[in-house]
Design an enzyme around this catalytic site. Structure first.
Site, short mmCIF file in Angstrom:
data_model
loop_
_atom_site.label_atom_id
_atom_site.label_comp_id
_atom_site.label_asym_id
_atom_site.label_seq_id
_atom_site.Cartn_x
_atom_site.Cartn_y
_atom_site.Cartn_z
N GLY A 28 0.86 -1.17 0.05
CA GLY A 28 -0.10 0.20 0.07
C GLY A 28 0.93 1.37 0.16
O GLY A 28 2.12 1.21 -0.19
N PHE A 30 1.51 3.27 2.71
CA PHE A 30 2.55 3.53 3.42
C PHE A 30 2.88 2.33 4.11
O PHE A 30 3.70 2.28 4.92
CB PHE A 30 1.55 4.14 4.53
CG PHE A 30 0.73 5.54 4.33
CD1 PHE A 30 -0.28 5.51 4.28
CD2 PHE A 30 1.53 6.43 4.29
CE1 PHE A 30 -1.10 6.80 3.87
CE2 PHE A 30 1.07 7.84 4.03
CZ PHE A 30 -0.16 7.95 3.80
N ALA A 31 2.61 1.15 3.58
CA ALA A 31 3.15 -0.20 4.14
C ALA A 31 2.94 -1.12 3.19
O ALA A 31 2.48 -1.04 2.14
CB ALA A 31 2.08 -0.49 5.27
N LYS A 32 3.58 -2.33 3.62
CA LYS A 32 3.77 -3.60 2.74
C LYS A 32 3.26 -4.60 3.72
O LYS A 32 3.63 -4.71 5.05
CB LYS A 32 4.85 -3.60 1.89
CG LYS A 32 6.10 -4.02 2.57
CD LYS A 32 7.30 -4.79 1.79
CE LYS A 32 7.65 -3.76 0.74
NZ LYS A 32 8.91 -4.11 -0.06
N ASP A 136 -12.01 3.15 5.86
CA ASP A 136 -11.48 2.53 4.82
C ASP A 136 -11.91 1.44 4.34
O ASP A 136 -11.23 0.19 3.85
CB ASP A 136 -9.86 2.44 4.51
CG ASP A 136 -9.42 2.33 3.09
OD1 ASP A 136 -8.23 2.29 3.17
OD2 ASP A 136 -9.95 2.70 2.33
C1 24R Z 1 -3.34 -12.39 3.33
C2 24R Z 1 -3.23 -11.67 1.96
C3 24R Z 1 -3.23 -10.25 1.75
N1 24R Z 1 -3.31 -9.43 3.32
C4 24R Z 1 -3.27 -10.28 4.32
N2 24R Z 1 -3.47 -11.37 4.27
N3 24R Z 1 -3.46 -11.91 5.70
C5 24R Z 1 -3.52 -9.67 5.82
C6 24R Z 1 -3.63 -10.69 6.52
C7 24R Z 1 -3.60 -8.56 5.89
C8 24R Z 1 -3.61 -7.85 7.27
S1 24R Z 1 -3.44 -6.22 7.57
C9 24R Z 1 -3.37 -6.09 5.79
C10 24R Z 1 -3.10 -7.07 5.30
C11 24R Z 1 -3.32 -4.73 5.35
N4 24R Z 1 -3.03 -4.35 3.96
O1 24R Z 1 -3.38 -3.63 6.17
C12 24R Z 1 -3.25 -12.39 0.83
C13 24R Z 1 -3.58 -13.72 0.72
N5 24R Z 1 -3.49 -14.19 -0.63
N6 24R Z 1 -3.19 -12.99 -1.28
C14 24R Z 1 -2.85 -11.86 -0.41
C15 24R Z 1 -3.59 -15.24 -1.12
C16 24R Z 1 -2.86 -3.09 3.63
C17 24R Z 1 -3.72 -2.88 2.18
N7 24R Z 1 -5.12 -3.32 2.69
C18 24R Z 1 -1.55 -2.87 3.13
C19 24R Z 1 -0.99 -3.60 2.12
C20 24R Z 1 -1.95 -3.47 1.00
C21 24R Z 1 -3.47 -3.74 1.25
#
Ligand code: 24R
Length: 497
Positions: A28, A30-32, A136
């Site tokens: 994203g 600010f973060a990955k 969001d």
């Molecule tokens: C699995 C996938 C993608 N993201 C997550 N997971 N499990 C997360 C947990 C997650 C936790 S907080 C977060 C993502 C977040 N993302 O804040 C995944 C599984 N597959 N593909 C992807 C098969 C933010 C934003 N919403 C920052 C990163 C970009 C997306």
């Protein structure tokens, strides 16, 4: 490798390796987010890596997540704070996100959407009960586990809202409420309800309710609450969407009203607010496994009692969260200090249940059915179209606007927020719903239910080939139902649910 940086390494005490960082699963502004393996247990987790020096406020995300424990919300395990980087260790959800799922399947039946939406409402209502607004909500932040249960993620723009108006200009443009675009101070829950309406619309219609290539035009449509419903939407669903996408936040539906709505509960038990399971103390099976890993009982009890979200608490939560399906286990965890004031309840208990525990309905047959008979797509309806929220009508609609999903979240400073979308023309008022060849249903400015007007068939074309075939078949099936209702029962101009 991610070491336990809280311990001061020395010759005798080399840094403890806690997590093996694997590949990036999300990126994203600010973060990955990286997939990682919790070394002591071998269990996969998600690690959100945040640069502390960005304009982003990472601690709000941590504080929000520390007061949440719900089967449809991503679970926080540990927080590792270093000089430059904040690592947030969380539950890994292995099914990807709703945005990708909708892209691949071209939209959901109302039955499938109801299952997802019920879980999503349960999670968001639980946040609101604890004084937290997400701000969001969008398909990219709604993850799905292997059983297609919802796991709400990304509390990066969340905030406490109890007893005050918020002013931050934030969210993702296509899902953001009009009052935020207008730069007004707003109540927290109302902006989440608006976003839920946009998500619900997208799940069933396969496109966004408000879309334009031009941000100015897009902002105008959102502020006017002008959108067009496809013909195959049931009148109950149209009414529910109308409650969410009501421009005036004072007249917008509340989450409790959405949870009690006819469409929400069709064929189901009424959706009730999630209740934390009774606290049963620390789980002896898990502490036994931890002692086998060399972690002392006292350390476990202290870490959980003080809600430390450190390596010890993380190991407990990770082992508990990945517990075999079956009887739930519970521990008592006090809320993060300082959040008591805004918490509806004084305890957050970490109950151990199979993921997606709270509302688990069997996957809808349609979800797995193979609609092998290729039904020819209906001839796109010709004719003029009222200004629409979606692509021009009278032509085969281009693919649903998926790239709009990736519009980045934006946030402006708390005070003196400036709106990147120009103010709407003064004096414009959204037209009342006008049935006609191409109906445009604007949101009611009161809480009254706008009757879903007569709708004509339209072709929605998802992007992937299989998704496109399924999307066309879905529209074709709805098209056939539409004409069957009107031909066999002779009832004109009455859209049956
Ligand atoms: C699995 C996938 C993608 N993201 C997550 N997971 N499990 C997360 C947990 C997650 C936790 S907080 C977060 C993502 C977040 N993302 O804040 C995944 C599984 N597959 N593909 C992807 C098969 C933010 C934003 N919403 C920052 C990163 C970009 C997306």
């Amino acid at each position: 490798m991610l070491h336990d940086l809280t311990a001061t390494p020395s010759e005798e005490q080399p840094p403890v390796v806690c997590y093996e960082l694997l590949h990036t699963i999300g990126e994203g502004t600010f973060a990955k987010v990286k997939l990682a393996r919790h070394v002591p247990t071998g269990i996969e987790v998600a690690v959100k890596v945040i640069d502390r020096h960005g304009s982003y406020r990472p601690y709000r995300e941590v504080q929000s997540m520390k007061s949440l424990n719900h089967p449809n919300i991503v679970q926080l395990f540990e927080v590792i704070d270093t000089e430059n980087t904040l690592f947030i260790i969380m539950e890994h959800v292995d099914g990807g996100n709703l945005s990708d799922y909708l892209r691949d399947c071209g939209g959901l039946t109302e039955h499938e959407a109801r299952r997802v939406f019920r879980q999503l409402m349960s999670a968001v209502h639980y946040c609101h009960q604890r004084g937290i607004v997400h701000r969001d909500l969008k398909p990219r932040n709604i993850l799905l586990d292997a059983d297609r249960n919802v796991k709400l993620a990304d509390f990066g723009l969340s905030n406490e809202y109890v007893g005050r108006k918020l002013t931050t200009f934030c969210g993702s443009l296509h899902y953001v409420a009009p009052e935020i675009l207008l730069g007004r101070s707003y109540d927290g829950p109302g902006v989440d309800v608006w976003s839920l309406g946009v998500i619900l619309f997208k799940m069933v219609c396969g496109r966004l309710p408000f879309f334009s290539e031009n941000w100015r035009e897009l902002g105008r449509k959102i502020i006017k609450g002008q959108y067009r419903l496809p013909f195959f939407i049931s009148s109950d669903l149209a009414a529910l969407i109308g409650k969410c996408l009501t421009v005036d936040p004072c007249h917008r539906g509340t989450l409790e009203e959405l949870m009690r709505h006819t469409w929400t509960n069709a064929g189901q038990e009424e959706l009730r607010p999630y209740e934390e399971p009774p606290c049963e103390g620390i789980n002896p099976q898990v502490t036994q496994e931890m002692r086998n890993l060399g972690i002392e009982q006292e350390k476990i009890e202290e870490s959980l009692r003080e809600n430390k979200y450190d390596r010890t608490m993380a190991t407990y939560l990770i082992l508990s969260h990945k517990a075999p399906k079956g009887k739930g286990r519970t521990i008592l965890v006090r809320p993060f200090p300082g959040t008591e004031s805004s918490l509806a309840s004084s305890h957050v208990s970490h109950s151990v249940r199979p993921s997606g525990w709270e509302i688990q309905e069997p996957a809808s047959p349609a979800a797995s059915a193979d609609w092998s008979a290729a039904i020819p797509a209906p001839t796109p309806e010709l004719g003029t179209s009222a200004p629409s929220a979606g692509p021009a009508s009278g032509t085969t609609s281009p693919a649903p606007q998926l790239e709009a999903e990736t519009s980045t979240a934006f946030t402006a400073p708390e005070c003196g927020a400036t709106s990147p979308v120009p103010q709407p023309e003064s004096g414009t008022s959204s037209p009342s719903p006008q049935p006609g060849p191409r109906s445009t249903v604007s949101t009611s400015h009161t809480s009254g239910q706008s009757r879903a007007p007569e709708r004509q068939p339209e072709v929605e074309t998802p992007t992937s080939s299989s998704g496109r075939r399924r999307g066309i078949r879905r529209v074709a099936r709805a098209f056939c139902r539409f004409w069957a209702r009107h031909l066999c029962c002779g009832r004109k101009n009455k859209v049956q649910p």
